[in-house]
Design an enzyme around this catalytic site. Structure first.
Site, PDB file in Angstrom:
ATOM      1  N   GLU A 332       0.844  -1.193   0.000  1.00  0.00           N
ATOM      2  CA  GLU A 332       0.000   0.000   0.000  1.00  0.00           C
ATOM      3  C   GLU A 332       0.887   1.254   0.000  1.00  0.00           C
ATOM      4  O   GLU A 332       0.722   2.153  -0.811  1.00  0.00           O
ATOM      5  CB  GLU A 332      -0.906  -0.017   1.236  1.00  0.00           C
ATOM      6  CG  GLU A 332      -1.783   1.211   1.377  1.00  0.00           C
ATOM      7  CD  GLU A 332      -2.516   1.241   2.699  1.00  0.00           C
ATOM      8  OE1 GLU A 332      -3.506   1.997   2.796  1.00  0.00           O
ATOM      9  OE2 GLU A 332      -2.104   0.540   3.656  1.00  0.00           O
ATOM     10  N   HIS A 333       1.820   1.304   0.942  1.00  0.00           N
ATOM     11  CA  HIS A 333       2.811   2.387   1.012  1.00  0.00           C
ATOM     12  C   HIS A 333       4.198   1.778   0.890  1.00  0.00           C
ATOM     13  O   HIS A 333       4.529   0.840   1.628  1.00  0.00           O
ATOM     14  CB  HIS A 333       2.755   3.121   2.358  1.00  0.00           C
ATOM     15  CG  HIS A 333       1.397   3.554   2.787  1.00  0.00           C
ATOM     16  ND1 HIS A 333       0.600   2.802   3.630  1.00  0.00           N
ATOM     17  CD2 HIS A 333       0.694   4.680   2.501  1.00  0.00           C
ATOM     18  CE1 HIS A 333      -0.530   3.445   3.858  1.00  0.00           C
ATOM     19  NE2 HIS A 333      -0.517   4.577   3.176  1.00  0.00           N
TER      20      HIS A 333
END
Length: 439
Positions: A332-333
């Site tokens: 996601e990050h």
């Protein structure tokens, strides 16, 4: 503190990496038996059923689903000045990025008199879910509302849980954020019942259903979105937050440790993963995490996340292997702390968002980088994107051929129709040029 996964000298095929990389066990399908009856009950009983579930789960029953407009103004008036300034600056930055994402209509000319025009229409009514519970998320209000507004959505509602300590109103910081954004339709309802009520509405309570539901939430919210998908559009069935960091021996272990801790404090199921080709860096980061996580106010939550099966340190042979692992993990990050970090970031294909170097940490993106923080989780960044202005737009093709242009392509269309054994398709073309095609 974090589990070690040593991939040095190992095969890095996609199949192998899917089996060995750390992942959480938060399964949306496992709670469907609990969530589906809630959705069914709200579909039948509307606002009253939703309030019944809110009373059961949140311990409070608002007088009505819709929050009076005056409460929003009061919340904004009483908002801490520093928090208000932070929100206003974030809104400016997020709005600038998302305004520039909006595509323009364009026309492709295929031949003289043959055109296809692509236009973009906003989704008309948007439902935005903002969670409550373990934390307060005015940032999620901004990240959901701004792209919908920039896309040109005609109406927006925000659904967010009622709070017992505020007399059945949502958290005042959430209400203040809505006020600053000009959103005046707020529903004091949370959980799966909020998702169901947004999907089906209630005529008697004057609650109009929406066309798409976006926004983060727990596994029950995600499951409810999965149930109503098809009745409405959804952004994604998202899981707990996650961060991966690609680091070499030049990284600052203290900064990497803080960034891994920062995401772990979100949720006991949050994932924090370090990918490195340096055993010394792995040891240093692990030691710094052990030393520093305990001082955060959310130490117990962070510890559970950091020690969980979804978090870990992945050791690889070299930077090429680290990039391959990062692509397979599809975080996601993703943070990059290496020599020439921008060049390394450019090589990564799969991530929700990529943060480059010491001064672009994930918390910046959570609030005020200008990018969106609603991002694909659990490896879905391999094939899906985060929330953006595009989420709230529908491309529509306008096809316009004149007589000469259709005549020019008619034989090819008829050939396709014959090959697919759909002769009426060909006849629909032939009828327009019967004499010409019989010559």
């Amino acid at each position: 503190m974090l589990q070690r996964i040593d991939l040095r000298g190992k095969e890095l095929s996609a199949s192998h990496l899917r089996r060995v990389l750390p992942r959480g066990g938060d399964d949306v399908t496992s709670v469907l038996p609990q969530v589906t009856p809630i959705v069914d009950a709200v579909r039948e009983g509307g606002a009253s059923a939703a309030l019944d579930y809110g009373e059961r789960f949140d311990g409070v029953r608002p007088k009505a689903v819709r929050v009076p407009a005056g409460e929003l103004a009061d919340a904004a008036k009483n908002l801490d000045a520093d928090v208000r300034a932070a929100m206003e600056e974030a809104i400016v930055r997020v709005r600038k990025v998302h305004a520039e994402q909006k595509p323009s209509a364009h026309t492709t000319t295929l031949a003289e008199g043959a055109t296809v025009t692509e236009r973009f229409h906003p989704i008309e009514r948007v439902g935005l879910y903002v969670p409550g519970g373990q934390a307060v998320y005015p940032s999620s209000v901004i990240m959901n509302v701004v792209p919908a507004q920039e896309a040109g959505a005609e109406s927006l509602i925000v659904a967010t849980p009622p709070q017992k300590e505020f007399g059945g109103l949502p958290h005042p910081t959430i209400l203040a954020a809505c006020y600053l954004l000009g959103v005046d339709e707020i529903w004091a309802v949370g959980g799966g019942q909020a998702v169901a009520l947004m999907a089906y509405g209630d005529d008697e309570a004057d609650l109009e259903p929406v066309d798409i539901i976006t926004g983060p939430g727990n596994v029950y919210v995600a499951a409810a979105k999965n149930v109503v998908r098809g009745v409405v559009g959804i952004d994604a069935v998202a899981g707990p937050t996650e961060i991966a960091v690609v680091a070499d021996d030049t990284a600052d272990a203290v900064l990497v440790a803080y960034d891994l801790i920062s995401q772990a404090e979100h949720d006991p199921m949050a994932a924090s993963v370090l990918i490195t080709d340096s055993e010394e860096m792995a040891a240093a980061v692990d030691a710094e995490i052990e030393k520093r996580y305990q001082v955060t106010a959310n130490a117990e939550r962070a510890e559970e996340a950091l020690r969980g099966q979804q978090s870990g340190i992945v050791l690889v042979d070299d930077l090429d292997a680290a990039i391959r692992v990062a692509d397979a993990y599809a975080a996601e990050h993703l943070e990059v702390h290496t020599r020439d970090a921008r060049a390394v970031a450019e090589r990564v294909k799969h991530a929700g968002a990529i943060f480059v170097g010491d001064y672009s940490p994930v918390p910046l993106g959570d609030y005020a980088a200008g990018s969106n923080h609603v991002l694909p989780t659990a490896g879905t960044a391999r094939y899906s994107a985060g929330l953006s202005t595009h989420t709230f737009l529908r491309p529509v093709n306008i096809i316009e051929y004149n007589e000469a242009a259709l005549r020019d392509i008619a034989a090819h269309v008829i050939a396709f129709a014959d090959a697919e054994q759909l002769p009426a398709h060909g006849e629909a073309i032939r009828a327009r040029f019967e004499e010409d095609l019989n010559d």
